[in-house]
Write a protein that holds these residues in place. Structure first.
Motif, PDB file in Angstrom:
ATOM      1  N   LYS A 179       0.858  -1.186   0.000  1.00 14.41           N
ATOM      2  CA  LYS A 179       0.000   0.000   0.000  1.00 14.41           C
ATOM      3  C   LYS A 179       0.888   1.227   0.000  1.00 14.41           C
TER       4      LYS A 179
ATOM      5  N   THR B  80      -3.409   0.642   8.878  1.00 15.41           N
ATOM      6  CA  THR B  80      -3.595   0.518   7.431  1.00 15.41           C
ATOM      7  C   THR B  80      -3.838  -0.937   7.051  1.00 15.41           C
TER       8      THR B  80
ATOM      9  N   VAL C 186      -7.242  -2.492   5.323  1.00 14.36           N
ATOM     10  CA  VAL C 186      -7.209  -3.274   4.085  1.00 14.36           C
ATOM     11  C   VAL C 186      -7.939  -4.606   4.286  1.00 14.36           C
TER      12      VAL C 186
ATOM     13  N   ASP D 203     -10.060  -0.120   2.511  1.00 16.23           N
ATOM     14  CA  ASP D 203      -9.044   0.481   1.645  1.00 16.23           C
ATOM     15  C   ASP D 203      -8.690  -0.554   0.590  1.00 16.23           C
TER      16      ASP D 203
ATOM     17  N   ASP E  21      -7.165   0.258  -2.495  1.00 16.22           N
ATOM     18  CA  ASP E  21      -6.124   0.725  -3.411  1.00 16.22           C
ATOM     19  C   ASP E  21      -4.791   0.095  -3.014  1.00 16.22           C
ATOM     20  N   ILE E  22      -4.635  -1.188  -3.353  1.00 13.63           N
ATOM     21  CA  ILE E  22      -3.495  -1.969  -2.916  1.00 13.63           C
ATOM     22  C   ILE E  22      -2.989  -2.820  -4.070  1.00 13.63           C
TER      23      ILE E  22
END
Length: 255
Positions: free
Chosen positions: A32, A65, A69, A74, A76-77
């Motif tokens: 990330k 973070t 995930v 989230d 956007d990895i």
């Protein structure tokens, strides 16, 4: 891009993933970035069903973070990510909706045939049956966190994510909520990932301790001791020193 099956904060009902039969979450090379900064740099992590994992690390190491995930908050990895089953999250702040009573907070977004009954059973598990009709602002900190746990557990999660849920509690309340969490975990047996800054908390609760440093796993230790655990157990004293050293804390000069 990463592949995953997961959901959101309150009703993370997910499809079956491709993790192994005993694995509820699996990452390989999980990365990330925020602009030029790499927050997670190729994380490989497995969480087994029924396993309690504590995630330690200094501020900015990527702990929260990674939790976001895994929660599907989230996406956007890069890398490989698979979460097999239902996910629920309890944060440091209980995040209760102030204009809904406690029972309505627990049923919020719940998709089961009888959400009220399910919520009542969850509140009974956290000893808050008599608080179902009260407003969140009338709750103590410990009571609000217990509602947050009920809201997570009512979804029967395969993976329970705890983001420093005890840090705002006073010492005595924290002890009681620790016991409650262990009792609930033993009863439901989800895989658990607890993000914490507290080494002693990790040693008390977890089966395995993982340390993140600059977005990478720097250390892992398995705790083979049964609960309840005394802090003065020789194995825990030695492991505590090792973990603190990994976190950059020196015990020199202490008795």
């Amino acid at each position: 891009m990463a592949t995953r099956t997961a959901g959101n904060l309150t009703d993370a009902e997910t499809e079956a993933g491709t993790a192994g039969a005993g694995t509820v979450a699996r990452t390989r090379g999980l990365t990330k970035r925020f602009g030029p900064r790499t927050v997670l740099g190729g994380v490989d992590l497995d969480i087994e069903r029924g396993e309690f994992v504590a995630l330690l690390g200094r501020s900015g190491s990527g702990k929260s973070t990674l939790l976001r995930v895994l929660a599907g908050l989230d996406r956007d990895i890069t890398g490989d990510l698979d979460v097999d089953g239902t996910v629920a999250v309890a944060f440091q702040e209980p995040r209760l909706v102030p204009w809904k009573r406690v029972l309505d907070n627990v049923t919020l977004g719940l998709r089961v045939p009888d959400p009220v009954r399910a919520a009542e059973e969850a509140l009974a598990e956290v000893a808050l049956t008599d608080h179902s009709d009260v407003w969140p602002l009338t709750l103590s900190g410990g009571e609000a966190q217990r509602v947050s746990l009920a809201r997570a557990l009512v979804r029967n999660p395969d993976l329970l994510l705890l983001d420093e849920p005890f840090s705002a509690l006073d010492a005595l309340t924290r002890i009681n909520v620790h016991r409650l969490v262990l009792d609930l975990w033993a009863r439901h047996r989800p895989g658990v990932l607890l993000v914490t800054h507290d080494v002693d908390e990790a040693l008390l609760l977890a089966d395995r301790v993982v340390i993140l440093d600059e977005g990478r796993i720097a250390h892992e230790s398995t705790i083979g001791l049964r609960r309840p655990r005394g802090r003065d157990h020789p194995d825990l004293v030695e492991l505590r020193s090792t973990l603190l050293g990994q976190l950059g804390v020196s015990l020199e000069g202490t008795s």
